[in-house]
Design a protein around this motif. Sequence first.
Motif, PDB file in Angstrom:
ATOM      1  N   UNK A 123      -2.199   1.832  -9.797  1.00  0.00           N
ATOM      2  CA  UNK A 123      -2.196   3.296  -9.743  1.00  0.00           C
ATOM      3  C   UNK A 123      -2.452   3.947 -11.102  1.00  0.00           C
ATOM      4  N   UNK A 124      -1.981   3.305 -12.175  1.00  0.00           N
ATOM      5  CA  UNK A 124      -2.140   3.938 -13.497  1.00  0.00           C
ATOM      6  C   UNK A 124      -3.590   3.881 -13.976  1.00  0.00           C
ATOM      7  N   UNK A 125      -4.262   2.765 -13.753  1.00  0.00           N
ATOM      8  CA  UNK A 125      -5.674   2.725 -14.185  1.00  0.00           C
ATOM      9  C   UNK A 125      -6.512   3.589 -13.243  1.00  0.00           C
ATOM     10  N   UNK A 126      -6.129   3.639 -11.957  1.00  0.00           N
ATOM     11  CA  UNK A 126      -6.864   4.525 -11.028  1.00  0.00           C
ATOM     12  C   UNK A 126      -6.672   5.974 -11.464  1.00  0.00           C
ATOM     13  N   UNK A 127      -5.448   6.318 -11.840  1.00  0.00           N
ATOM     14  CA  UNK A 127      -5.178   7.687 -12.307  1.00  0.00           C
ATOM     15  C   UNK A 127      -6.040   8.024 -13.526  1.00  0.00           C
ATOM     16  N   UNK A 128      -6.159   7.080 -14.447  1.00  0.00           N
ATOM     17  CA  UNK A 128      -6.953   7.346 -15.661  1.00  0.00           C
ATOM     18  C   UNK A 128      -8.408   7.622 -15.286  1.00  0.00           C
ATOM     19  N   UNK A 129      -8.920   6.921 -14.290  1.00  0.00           N
ATOM     20  CA  UNK A 129     -10.300   7.158 -13.828  1.00  0.00           C
ATOM     21  C   UNK A 129     -10.389   8.536 -13.156  1.00  0.00           C
ATOM     22  N   UNK A 130      -9.386   8.846 -12.347  1.00  0.00           N
ATOM     23  CA  UNK A 130      -9.365  10.149 -11.658  1.00  0.00           C
ATOM     24  C   UNK A 130      -9.356  11.277 -12.696  1.00  0.00           C
ATOM     25  N   UNK A 161       2.853  10.746  -6.937  1.00  0.00           N
ATOM     26  CA  UNK A 161       3.670  11.285  -8.029  1.00  0.00           C
ATOM     27  C   UNK A 161       2.819  11.499  -9.278  1.00  0.00           C
ATOM     28  N   UNK A 162       1.981  10.528  -9.590  1.00  0.00           N
ATOM     29  CA  UNK A 162       1.137  10.617 -10.788  1.00  0.00           C
ATOM     30  C   UNK A 162       0.108  11.738 -10.683  1.00  0.00           C
ATOM     31  N   UNK A 206       0.842  -1.210   0.000  1.00  0.00           N
ATOM     32  CA  UNK A 206       0.000   0.000   0.000  1.00  0.00           C
ATOM     33  C   UNK A 206       0.871   1.251   0.000  1.00  0.00           C
ATOM     34  N   UNK A 207       1.918   1.239   0.816  1.00  0.00           N
ATOM     35  CA  UNK A 207       2.808   2.408   0.885  1.00  0.00           C
ATOM     36  C   UNK A 207       3.445   2.665  -0.485  1.00  0.00           C
ATOM     37  N   UNK A 208       3.900   1.602  -1.142  1.00  0.00           N
ATOM     38  CA  UNK A 208       4.523   1.760  -2.468  1.00  0.00           C
ATOM     39  C   UNK A 208       3.502   2.306  -3.464  1.00  0.00           C
ATOM     40  N   UNK A 209       2.283   1.837  -3.372  1.00  0.00           N
ATOM     41  CA  UNK A 209       1.199   2.316  -4.244  1.00  0.00           C
ATOM     42  C   UNK A 209       0.973   3.817  -4.037  1.00  0.00           C
ATOM     43  N   UNK A 210       0.925   4.235  -2.780  1.00  0.00           N
ATOM     44  CA  UNK A 210       0.644   5.652  -2.484  1.00  0.00           C
ATOM     45  C   UNK A 210       1.784   6.537  -2.999  1.00  0.00           C
ATOM     46  N   UNK A 211       3.007   6.056  -2.829  1.00  0.00           N
ATOM     47  CA  UNK A 211       4.152   6.827  -3.323  1.00  0.00           C
ATOM     48  C   UNK A 211       4.019   7.013  -4.836  1.00  0.00           C
TER      49      UNK A 211
END
Length: 252
Positions: free
Chosen positions: A240-247, A28-29, A19-24
Amino acid sequence: MRTPLIAGNFKMFKTAAETAAYVVELRGLLRDVNGVEVVIAPPSTSIQAAAVAAEGSPIGVGAQNIHWEREGAFTGEVSAGMVRAAGARFVIVGHSERRTLFGETNDTVNKKMNAVIAAGMTPIVCIGETLEQRDRNETLAVLDRQITEGLDGVTGEQLAAMVLAYEPVWAIGTGRNATPAQAGEAHFHIRQRLKQWFGLESAEHCRILYGGSVKPDNIAKLITQPDVDGALVGGASLDPKSFLAIIRGAAI
Ligand code: PEP
């Protein structure tokens, strides 16, 4: 104007280190992303790691569930105060997996929601019909009951600050999402009921998320519905990348 909210429900995935690595990576994204609020709800054991990694970033941290009592002999449970102390500011309440797999009812949803509010956090209260209920044309009646019973005793002021998530059970984790028109109809109905029961102003402030197989390629159409204020995302939030695309798809 309601700021869109995209919340990621990690379900039972990711250790504290993962989870920590994901948040980092996500923070950034998100550096150049504005006009949308972001929350992640990892497993309880990862809340603290998420909160530490998210400090100073726009990422809010939530829990997926709590017990309504402050403390006591409830083996395996955690309280609202405990997840708050670990860094949570949001709590998902009444997710359909909790309702169907762990016997949660509108009554326990109500108790949990009150405990979340009392601990100074924001509840994300999930409602939604099963496929059988939709096929029997009971969708709107089911939503009415989940709102009247689940939100019983809530003040207009509390409603304005909370988040609802309309999650048709048949769309969760199935890859089969509601069409924008189906989501729009349900969200419009929910908003009308909130106006009727809690007053116009409070209902206009309350954010209503859509949840159920939201992906980077369907968020744009869903978010165009006037009463859809964001999304509660399960599977597609884990990367994180697919979450970013949704965001990005929901940002105003
Ligand atoms: C959820 O867990 O709330 C959810 C909507 O899951 P998914 O996006 O995987 O359907």
